[in-house]
Design an enzyme around this catalytic site. Sequence first.
Site, PDB file in Angstrom:
ATOM      1  N   ASP A 256     -38.372  31.384  65.079  1.00  0.00           N
ATOM      2  CA  ASP A 256     -36.921  31.283  65.178  1.00  0.00           C
ATOM      3  C   ASP A 256     -36.456  31.895  66.501  1.00  0.00           C
ATOM      4  O   ASP A 256     -37.101  32.788  67.054  1.00  0.00           O
ATOM      5  CB  ASP A 256     -36.249  32.047  64.031  1.00  0.00           C
ATOM      6  CG  ASP A 256     -36.708  31.566  62.668  1.00  0.00           C
ATOM      7  OD1 ASP A 256     -36.883  30.349  62.506  1.00  0.00           O
ATOM      8  OD2 ASP A 256     -36.901  32.418  61.773  1.00  0.00           O
ATOM      9  N   ASP A 295     -38.052  25.705  64.825  1.00  0.00           N
ATOM     10  CA  ASP A 295     -37.726  26.129  63.461  1.00  0.00           C
ATOM     11  C   ASP A 295     -36.245  26.513  63.443  1.00  0.00           C
ATOM     12  O   ASP A 295     -35.410  25.753  63.897  1.00  0.00           O
ATOM     13  CB  ASP A 295     -38.637  27.274  63.032  1.00  0.00           C
ATOM     14  CG  ASP A 295     -38.574  27.539  61.526  1.00  0.00           C
ATOM     15  OD1 ASP A 295     -38.149  26.645  60.774  1.00  0.00           O
ATOM     16  OD2 ASP A 295     -38.953  28.645  61.107  1.00  0.00           O
ATOM     17  N   ASP A 299     -32.194  33.045  61.574  1.00  0.00           N
ATOM     18  CA  ASP A 299     -32.439  33.190  60.140  1.00  0.00           C
ATOM     19  C   ASP A 299     -32.208  34.640  59.722  1.00  0.00           C
ATOM     20  O   ASP A 299     -32.525  35.578  60.461  1.00  0.00           O
ATOM     21  CB  ASP A 299     -33.864  32.767  59.774  1.00  0.00           C
ATOM     22  CG  ASP A 299     -34.019  31.252  59.699  1.00  0.00           C
ATOM     23  OD1 ASP A 299     -33.041  30.535  59.994  1.00  0.00           O
ATOM     24  OD2 ASP A 299     -35.124  30.788  59.345  1.00  0.00           O
ATOM     25  N   ARG A 351     -27.593  23.419  57.861  1.00  0.00           N
ATOM     26  CA  ARG A 351     -27.797  24.865  57.701  1.00  0.00           C
ATOM     27  C   ARG A 351     -26.874  25.664  58.615  1.00  0.00           C
ATOM     28  O   ARG A 351     -27.313  26.443  59.460  1.00  0.00           O
ATOM     29  CB  ARG A 351     -29.254  25.249  57.978  1.00  0.00           C
ATOM     30  CG  ARG A 351     -30.265  24.535  57.087  1.00  0.00           C
ATOM     31  CD  ARG A 351     -31.671  25.039  57.356  1.00  0.00           C
ATOM     32  NE  ARG A 351     -32.660  24.348  56.540  1.00  0.00           N
ATOM     33  CZ  ARG A 351     -33.970  24.580  56.580  1.00  0.00           C
ATOM     34  NH1 ARG A 351     -34.433  25.501  57.404  1.00  0.00           N
ATOM     35  NH2 ARG A 351     -34.794  23.907  55.818  1.00  0.00           N
TER      36      ARG A 351
END
Length: 478
Positions: A256, A295, A299, A351
């Site tokens: 990430d 990715d 996060d 997301r």
Amino acid sequence: MTLLPLAALISTTLFASTAAHASDWPESFSKCAAQGGTCDAGTGKRQVSFGIKNKWVVKSLSGKVACTTATFGSDPYPGVDKKCALGPLDGGTTPPTTPPTTPPTTPPTTPPAGTDPVTQAAPATGWASYSTGTRGGAAAVQKDVFLVSSASQLLSALKTEGGRPMQIKIYGTIDMAADGPFKSVAEQGVRSLISLPSNTTLIGAGPNAGIVNGRIMIKGVDNVIVRNLTIANPCDIAPVWDPKDTSTGNWNSRYDGLNVDKSTHVWIDHNTFTDAPRTDDQFPKENGKLKQCHDGALDIKNGADYVTVSNNVFKLHEKNTLVGSSDDTTSDDDHLTVTFHGNHYMDITGRSPRVRFGKVHVYNNYYQGDRDAKLYPHHYSIGVGYKAKIVSQHNAFDVIGAKECGNVVESSGSSGKTGAIIDSGSLLNGVALGMGGDSCKFSSAIGWTLPYTPTVIDASTVRESVLRNAGAGKLVVR
């Protein structure tokens, strides 16, 4: 203060690419066609530009728009192939035919006393201000203030930490692969890692401060601030094919742009996260799908608490932000207290965020996308996953092709693993979002109330506010 030489500043095509695009259409517009092609402006009237190289005309149009001189009534740059781009729904301010010499955003100004970006605490408008608050390295003494312009300098500064508050100011763009391309997955895992300790402020100094080929990890620590950086989402050199991920299989990557893991009191503010210059369309198809190397952009997982994500730009990315890593991590329940506000999500597939378990507050964000875009088509914005507890307030969704609430707010779990969300005042393409309608039926039993008082503005003014404030380069750091 340790002053490091700036002669080794590293340049990158990341920012040059962004600047080149911006010169062919007004700021915040998105390319929809080359000259002679067709743009789909949707059913409502929308601003559409036609031009190139700092010269364009703008008209308010709807439906299928031919990218031609005949459509726009004039040729801003005769003899040169031009481009068309889609802007906001009509009702905003139409950009001038010839842009001003400075960007149409408020230029950085010297901060008032007490609001120096390097020592500023997370404001009382998000979860990061709760409990003991978040000040990062505000209390650092001179010997713990570092100016860095290379990967080696950055890693050296991080190694000097002994639990004391520290400030790290990044000048220019730091390339974590400056010593040569990563040769293996193991090498990439080690050389790309930027691990921040407790009581740290990592901040960009100057409009081109950023990180490429790197991943920022905030793991098992407390009191960390990351501000004013352009972060190129890392590209895994060896993505893994998982035939069981979705019904048709999927490519999965390891890294990430920024990861908040088991940490508390974290403020992520005024950054820009992007896949550029290595966007997904540059990679081949294998097993019927693009061999995607990215990715998440950001996060937040494993019981992280008291996190504010504010005034950032997220653009050109698919899997943007997870809050909660899996339905099985039930220890996350009653944790993952996170605020998202003032962020600009541009050409993000989904997301934004996708939430499990968390007590998450999402307000005054601006979402901009196209459900039929060839690159990063919009799928959904807010994902309501297992035991999510989301408060949504006055967000503005400006998404071409989105016709109902369910196009932007999605149930991301199975029918037996649902979450809850309440919304007030949000707009979808200029009209009320319609939470509670047939396409957007969710439980409203969130079970908590805000422990702080946010400064919420009306959704009709969110676009202008976010475009003016969000992203890297908007803070003056000395």
